[in-house]
Design a protein around this motif. Structure first.
Motif, PDB file in Angstrom:
ATOM      1  N   ASP B 214       0.822  -1.220   0.000  1.00 54.56           N
ATOM      2  CA  ASP B 214       0.000   0.000   0.000  1.00 54.56           C
ATOM      3  C   ASP B 214       0.857   1.272   0.000  1.00 54.56           C
ATOM      4  O   ASP B 214       0.615   2.197  -0.775  1.00 54.56           O
ATOM      5  CB  ASP B 214      -0.937   0.021   1.218  1.00 54.56           C
ATOM      6  CG  ASP B 214      -2.067  -0.980   1.068  1.00 54.56           C
ATOM      7  OD1 ASP B 214      -2.239  -1.508  -0.059  1.00 54.56           O
ATOM      8  OD2 ASP B 214      -2.772  -1.252   2.064  1.00 54.56           O
ATOM      9  N   LYS B 218       1.430   4.060  -2.983  1.00 56.11           N
ATOM     10  CA  LYS B 218       1.118   5.458  -2.686  1.00 56.11           C
ATOM     11  C   LYS B 218       2.272   6.371  -3.107  1.00 56.11           C
ATOM     12  O   LYS B 218       2.071   7.420  -3.726  1.00 56.11           O
ATOM     13  CB  LYS B 218       0.882   5.579  -1.174  1.00 56.11           C
ATOM     14  CG  LYS B 218       0.168   6.821  -0.742  1.00 56.11           C
ATOM     15  CD  LYS B 218      -0.282   6.609   0.705  1.00 56.11           C
ATOM     16  CE  LYS B 218      -0.848   7.856   1.313  1.00 56.11           C
ATOM     17  NZ  LYS B 218      -1.268   7.620   2.702  1.00 56.11           N
ATOM     18  N   LYS B 221       2.458   6.600  -6.865  1.00 56.84           N
ATOM     19  CA  LYS B 221       1.387   7.442  -7.380  1.00 56.84           C
ATOM     20  C   LYS B 221       1.711   8.924  -7.186  1.00 56.84           C
ATOM     21  O   LYS B 221       1.552   9.738  -8.103  1.00 56.84           O
ATOM     22  CB  LYS B 221       0.083   7.094  -6.640  1.00 56.84           C
ATOM     23  CG  LYS B 221      -1.153   7.129  -7.492  1.00 56.84           C
ATOM     24  CD  LYS B 221      -2.318   6.557  -6.686  1.00 56.84           C
ATOM     25  CE  LYS B 221      -3.598   7.256  -7.051  1.00 56.84           C
ATOM     26  NZ  LYS B 221      -4.295   6.869  -8.215  1.00 56.84           N
TER      27      LYS B 221
END
Lengths: 134, 578
Positions: B214, B218, B221
């Motif tokens: 995760d 992140k 991104k």
């Protein structure tokens, strides 16, 4: 038709190695020990970069020289790797014409099994994951 | 985390478990300060056997993207004080995958050698045959062909600059990345060390796969979609040329001006349109900010023969070897960059030294008897020859110029236009007061220590000097966290405190934004203390008159303002540590 990791445009490779790190992460590892794909420069970055990984041969020499059947030919090309059978003789590493089998710290091979995970991390469209004719 | 210690005097090495250091000081800068303190006699001559080099990486290498810098720390032969330099390429990832948090190099080899670190083994290789090869690209190629580890290694090497102890020589890695500034190349040279190769294959278990994935996604991104790194992803740092020229902040012709009439010609836009030939990336970086120009040069005497060379450019090089020297042709600029690249010199220091020499020649402080070649702003050929002379040092003048502009102006005069801060040659910004205060109080005397040049552009009005100093120190303290994590400063917009805390958590270390900020303050203080112990005296900081003569974005700068800032900095931050 089987799906394969393929090169879409090798000239676009910037040598970032995100594919290599993705490959080890797929094994739950941080680093490159488990990676079956290698980003290299072409005798220096002034000539650009490329990646090396298994071509999924129909007649894989690596499987032919494996004394314990840890590597066996897969239907449609490439190999199935059963680590528990591997004795770390490195015959496969020496047999691969393009140097696409890599030696892990424990002497056993790391190689691409065409899962396609790394493609999600290639930022520049070098790699693709596609169905190919077997 | 392990530390590899290599002793060149005895050709021995040992590996120590030093997780204590990494738990308290994170890695990178934080750990390097401690290792230097432990290992080095702080009074050592920087070019003697007693100097120590530390290379350190951090806990995010190679767990996350954009954390692929290596921090080098040593005593600088340029300033005689603390030297710190950061480089990317494959350095950090190779060191981390080889199993180390840091590598310490001590002593001096009797004969030229290069070192190969391959996971837990260290090899000393004879380098007598390649010693003195002036072209660092060729040194790199020879070593790369001889050694294993293609794709998973770094080849950090010197060229003619380092071998000949030019005090602003750099260590070059992966052809285009550098431990620049402050002369690490000369320290390599003084140790008879031609190169350090690190080959790393290894990994460690992910503690919590879901959490880790995760956070990883992140960060990716943010890097690719948030716009935080857009500048570097598009034109690269060269995008700065035109805006800085427009706001009268681009140092030109030894900072006699801040507007360069040919800025357009050497802008990031023009380079991208006419010359950009390739992009490459540091390891584990999706941005690929390394912009490489293709320059086609005809053979001098044979028609229809060409060589095509690939030259990496960045803003600082365009400033130092372009506007600062009045070079307004892209071809000329690229040839100068290539020359500096080959020798492994720091581009900023080289450009500033040559700009000073040009003005000193114009003013008659020196003559062509010293410079051996006519130097004038805009004349590429003269500068090409002068760079050869800096490396070969055929006379007393070039022996001195190879020691930096501070030294050169000590000997030949022209202090008022010798653009060095803390003896380190000026970076490419003359924006306002914070810019120069930043150079002066920054612990590396680098524009990247505290980004004063950026602060100047954001200020609506000029606050009292103490407020500027507090802001700069606060920025520098946070940057100590980033450089201890060895996160690329270009990714500072991605690695905000909350993301850093999350990233730590996913690797199984508990921390908080507050704790991280406190660590930044602590590391800043430790580094400043080390600097003071090495003899740093804030009262000795020299302000070149030129910066008060030439108008910039903030108009004419006030000397009193900057002096007041320095007084406050000393009082508030330095004296409590003495």
């Amino acid at each position: 038709m089987p799906k394969r990791l393929v090169i879409k445009d090798i000239e676009k490779c910037v040598g970032c190695g995100l594919c290599m790190f993705a490959c080890s992460r797929r094994h739950g590892e941080i680093g490159n020990d488990y990676s079956g794909i290698l980003p290299v420069s072409l005798s220096g970055f002034e000539r650009g970069a490329t990646v090396i990984f298994c071509r999924a041969c129909i007649e894989p020499p690596c499987a032919q020289v494996c004394p314990t059947n840890a590597l066996t030919p897969k239907e449609g090309g490439g190999v199935v790797y059963r680590e528990e059978l591997c004795i770390g003789c490195k015959n496969c590493i020496n047999a691969c014409t393009i140097g696409a089998i890599f030696e892990r710290r424990n002497g056993k091979p790391a190689l691409c099994v065409h899962c396609g995970y790394c493609v999600n991390y290639c930022p520049h469209g070098v790699l693709g994951y596609e169905e190919v004719e077997a | 985390m392990k530390v590899l210690k290599i002793d060149l005097s005895k050709y021995r090495y040992e590996i120590e478990d030093r997780r204590d250091l990494f738990e308290e000081w994170i890695g990178g800068t934080g750990v390097a300060v401690q290792l230097l303190k432990e290992e080095m006699d702080l009074n050592a001559d920087p070019l003697s056997e007693e100097n120590v080099i530390v290379f350190a990486v951090g806990p995010f290498t190679p767990a996350y993207p954009l954390a692929s810098k290596t921090v080098a720390m040593f005593k600088s032969p340029l300033t005689g004080n603390l030297g710190e330099s950061h480089a990317g390429g494959r350095t950090a990832v190779a060191i981390a995958n080889a199993g180390y948090g840091a590598i310490v190099i001590k002593g001096k080899s009797k004969k030229p050698v290069y070192i190969v670190v391959h996971n837990d083994k260290v090899y000393f290789r004879d380098a007598r045959v390649i010693w003195g090869i002036a072209d660092s690209l060729i040194v790199g190629r020879i070593i790369a062909e001889r050694e294993k580890g293609r794709g998973i290694r770094t080849v950090m090497r010197i060229g003619g600059g380092g071998c000949n102890l030019v005090r602003y020589a750099c260590v070059t890695t992966e052809t285009y990345r550098h431990f620049g500034r402050l002369g690490l190349g000369a320290v390599f040279g003084s140790k008879n060390l031609m190169a350090l190769v690190v080959i790393g294959r290894g990994s460690r278990k992910v503690p919590d796969r879901r959490k880790y994935k995760d956070v990883y996604e992140k960060i990716m991104k943010l890097a690719l979609e948030s716009g935080a790194m857009k500048k570097y992803h598009l034109l690269g740092t060269a995008v700065n040329v035109l805006p800085l020229n427009e706001i009268r902040s681009l140092p030109t012709k030894n900072l006699r001006s801040t507007v360069f009439e040919k800025a357009e010609e050497i802008s990031g836009e023009a380079l991208a349109e006419h010359n950009l030939g390739r992009r490459i990336a540091c390891s584990h970086c999706p941005i690929a900010c390394v912009h490489i120009a293709a320059l086609r040069i005809p053979y001098e005497t044979e028609p229809y023969f060409y060589k095509t060379i690939m030259i990496s450019y960045d803003y600082e090089l365009i400033y130092a070897l372009g506007s600062m020297l009045g070079i307004g042709s892209r071809e000329g600029l690229l040839r100068l960059i290539h020359k500096v690249e080959i020798y492994g010199l720091d581009a900023m220091s080289t450009g500033v030294c040559l700009a000073w020499a040009t003005e000193a020649l114009e003013r008659g402080l020196i003559s062509e008897k010293e410079t051996l070649v006519k130097l004038s702003f805009g004349d590429v050929d003269g500068y090409m020859k002068a760079i050869d002379y800096i490396v070969k040092q055929p006379n007393e003048f070039y022996k001195v110029l190879a020691q930096g502009v501070e030294k050169a102006s000590d000997v030949y005069g022209g202090k008022e236009f010798a653009l060095a801060f803390g003896k380190n040659e000026m970076p490419g910004y003359h924006v306002g007061h914070a810019t120069h205060i930043g150079y002066l109080i920054g612990l590396r005397h680098s524009h990247l220590d505290n980004a004063g040049y950026s602060l100047d552009q954001k200020l609506k009005e000029i606050p009292p000097p103490n407020e500027i100093v507090d802001k700069l120190v606060k920025e520098e303290e946070w940057r100590q966290v980033l450089s201890s994590l060895v996160v690329c400063f270009f990714a500072r917009g991605v690695y905000k405190p909350e993301i850093v805390a999350e990233a730590f958590d996913a690797l199984g270390y508990e921390t908080s934004e507050e704790e991280l900020k406190l660590k930044g303050e602590k590391i800043y203080r430790e580094k400043l203390k080390l600097k003071i112990k090495m003899g740093f005296d804030p009262d000795s900081l020299r302000l070149p008159k030129r910066i008060f003569e030439t108008e910039c974005f903030q108009g004419k700068l006030s000397e009193e303002y900057i002096r007041e800032a320095l007084r406050y900095w000393k009082e508030r931050y330095v004296l409590p540590l003495v």
